[in-house]
Design an enzyme around this catalytic site. Structure first.
Site, PDB file in Angstrom:
ATOM      1  N   GLU A  27      45.748  39.977  31.248  1.00 60.59           N
ATOM      2  CA  GLU A  27      44.678  41.126  30.775  1.00 60.59           C
ATOM      3  C   GLU A  27      45.459  41.832  29.423  1.00 60.59           C
ATOM      4  OE1 GLU A  27      41.821  44.599  32.193  1.00 60.59           O
ATOM      5  OE2 GLU A  27      43.236  43.887  33.545  1.00 60.59           O
ATOM      6  N   GLU A 173      34.127  42.927  37.592  1.00 60.13           N
ATOM      7  CA  GLU A 173      33.988  44.180  38.397  1.00 60.13           C
ATOM      8  C   GLU A 173      32.879  45.138  38.045  1.00 60.13           C
ATOM      9  OE1 GLU A 173      37.811  46.130  39.028  1.00 60.13           O
ATOM     10  OE2 GLU A 173      38.578  44.392  39.984  1.00 60.13           O
ATOM     11  N   TYR A 244      43.329  43.764  46.631  1.00 56.38           N
ATOM     12  CA  TYR A 244      44.728  44.149  46.704  1.00 56.38           C
ATOM     13  C   TYR A 244      45.151  44.801  47.783  1.00 56.38           C
ATOM     14  CZ  TYR A 244      44.065  43.584  41.542  1.00 56.38           C
ATOM     15  OH  TYR A 244      43.961  42.788  40.170  1.00 56.38           O
ATOM     16  N   GLU A 292      41.196  37.791  41.299  1.00 54.81           N
ATOM     17  CA  GLU A 292      42.244  38.935  41.094  1.00 54.81           C
ATOM     18  C   GLU A 292      42.793  39.159  42.671  1.00 54.81           C
ATOM     19  OE1 GLU A 292      41.558  42.648  39.261  1.00 54.81           O
ATOM     20  OE2 GLU A 292      40.196  41.649  37.655  1.00 54.81           O
ATOM     21  N   GLN A 351      48.955  40.350  38.015  1.00 53.54           N
ATOM     22  CA  GLN A 351      48.858  39.480  36.866  1.00 53.54           C
ATOM     23  C   GLN A 351      50.049  38.614  36.834  1.00 53.54           C
ATOM     24  OE1 GLN A 351      47.364  41.763  33.478  1.00 53.54           O
ATOM     25  NE2 GLN A 351      45.692  42.911  34.843  1.00 53.54           N
TER      26      GLN A 351
END
Length: 499
Positions: A27, A173, A244, A292, A351
């Site tokens: 990103e 998102e 996450y 992600e 990432q």
């Protein structure tokens, strides 16, 4: 010493190992691109300005696909800014991360970088603040061979061959209030369906990813997927999942069991997607793009109020330095993604460089492997063929966040002439003695056994000590009479290759 027994059999196949499971994510955020991938003037930089020391590490990591250019960034991105002569590209404000974007790295340059790493591009389009026509324009620029205004523009910009991008993300998102242009599920479902239908009019073989929930803790989780898929089911191929994890309040035991939450997330999204498919009387299956996932110390980021007050180029943002425990969790999460390969057919570690990443760099200086680099790179190298579902008999322990969890977790893969077993021991204090019945795999010898562990579970690799934590040979792994025995240190991740 805790004891566990595992049975593996070639007949208990889940699905093929999906190379896209080993994807990553770049990103335009912090130093991921600028002074991460791209640093003209660095001693290792090529003619495009890309750091070749980072390219070498990405190749070693085994990253197969790269999702780009966001992330939150994509919701304010104008793709036209990132192509053409570099000196003519505009500088824009990125509202997502309160930074300045120079657009010195764009689609054409990034596609050339991907060729250096043998990776596939997974491109995100901005459906948040733009719409259908800009998405179609980007598709034409990227994929049409020649003879149209935008394909000829790509050729004039120095890229004669089309990029032939197969996977496309319809935004990012879109359920999150932090997202520029976030929407309700109904509003997003409608625009995503129209965008997807139009893109498939241009190329019916595109693989399209619609946004699922930003996390299983979102208040609309489940309802969001149902509503969005009711609009888009006939037009898309994947629904995304994002997750996450981090250690909270010193609760290491719960953190080590994070993979149980990922399992719950996958179960719920699969059930929701299949429910919508059944309602539509469709024979089509929507798969999951878990595009992600990682360990991210988000709570500390929020509390330290890292939001920038100045508009700067490539500020240091989200540069988590990972521990042994973090690496064990990352290895376990990847094991879970492998075990769910029947429906999770694409994934992206978020990432790739500097920003919550397995690779770190210093401007003008070295690039090095974080602790989390190792389980990913080893699994990518060893996993092949078919995923085998293990039968695991393990002691359990109670966690504050996820309830009961097994002390030992495992997954295996098998190919014609080799197999691989991946294991974690979540016990905080004791080694685990594990026996694995591999007679059903036909394996005859241990080719390699590596364990990532350390007496200090919070040990890290840093600029000053880049190899403090590295995998070591596990000499306890012995195969005799079809039974593999191995001792797993406390808080450890292990990979064993069999021939």
């Amino acid at each position: 010493m805790p004891r566990a027994h595992i049975t593996l059999d070639r007949q208990a196949l889940v699905a093929p190992v999906r190379r896209r499971t080993f994807g990553s994510f770049v990103e335009h955020l912090g130093r991921c691109v600028y002074t991460g991938l791209y640093e003209p003037g660095h001693p290792t930089a090529n003619d495009d300005g890309f750091r070749m020391d980072v390219v070498a590490l990405v190749r070693e990591l085994g990253s197969s696909t790269v999702r780009y250019p966001g992330g939150n960034f994509v919701s304010g991105f104008r793709w036209e800014d990132s192509v053409g002569p570099r000196e003519q590209r505009p500088v824009r404000r990125d509202l997502a991360w309160h930074a300045l974007e120079s657009n010195q790295v764009g689609l054409d340059e990034f596609a050339r970088w991907l060729k250096l790493t043998d990776s596939e591009l997974m491109l995100a389009v901005n459906v948040a603040t733009r719409g259908i026509l800009p998405a179609l324009d980007l598709l034409e620029y990227a994929n049409h061979p020649s003879g149209t205004a935008l394909s000829d523009l790509r050729i004039a910009n120095g890229t004669p061959e089309p990029h032939d991008i197969r996977m496309w993300c319809l935004g990012n998102e879109m359920d999150g209030p932090w997202q520029t242009g976030f929407m309700t599920a109904d509003d997003y479902g409608k625009i995503a369906a129209r965008t997807a239908a139009a893109m498939k009019m241009a190329d019916k073989d595109l693989e399209l990813v619609v946004c699922g929930s930003s996390g299983s803790g979102m208040p609309t989780f489940g309802d969001w997927e149902r509503t969005v898929l009711e609009h888009t089911y006939d037009h898309v191929d994947y629904v995304s999942c994002h997750a996450y994890y981090q250690e909270l309040d010193g609760d290491l035991g719960s953190f080590l069991a994070s993979a149980t939450d990922m399992d719950f997330f996958i179960d719920t999204v699969v059930a929701t997607a299949d429910h919508v498919g059944f309602k539509k009387r469709s024979t089509k299956k929507i798969n999951i793009s878990f595009d992600e996932w990682n360990v991210w110390y988000l709570k500390e980021h929020m509390e330290s109020q890292q939001a920038e007050t100045e508009w700067r180029h490539a500020p240091r943002q989200l540069e988590d330095t990972y521990t042994v425990a973090d690496a064990v969790v990352v290895g376990n999460l990847l094991m879970t993604l492998l075990r769910r390969s029947d429906r999770v057919t694409s994934a992206s570690l978020a990432q790739l460089v500097n920003v919550i990443a397995p690779i770190r760099t210093e401007p003008g200086g070295p690039a090095w492997r974080q602790t989390t680099f190792h389980p990913f790179s080893i699994t990518s190298r060893l996993a092949s063929g078919e995923v085998v579902r293990p039968v695991i008999e393990s002691p359990v322990y109670e966690t504050a966040r996820y309830g009961e969890a097994a002390l030992v977790d495992a997954v295996a893969t098998v190919d014609e002439d080799r197999a691989a077993v991946f294991l974690v021991n979540r016990d905080l204090a004791e080694a685990a003695q594990v026996t694995i019945d591999v007679r059903g795999l036909g394996s005859s010898r241990v080719a390699e056994a590596l364990t990532l562990a350390d007496p200090d579970v919070y040990a890290k690799n840093t600029l000053d000590d880049q190899n403090r934590v590295v995998p070591a040979a596990n000499t306890t792994a012995v195969l005799a009479d079809g039974v593999l025995t191995v001792t797993l240190p406390p808080v450890s991740w292990t990979a064993i290759a069999l021939r």
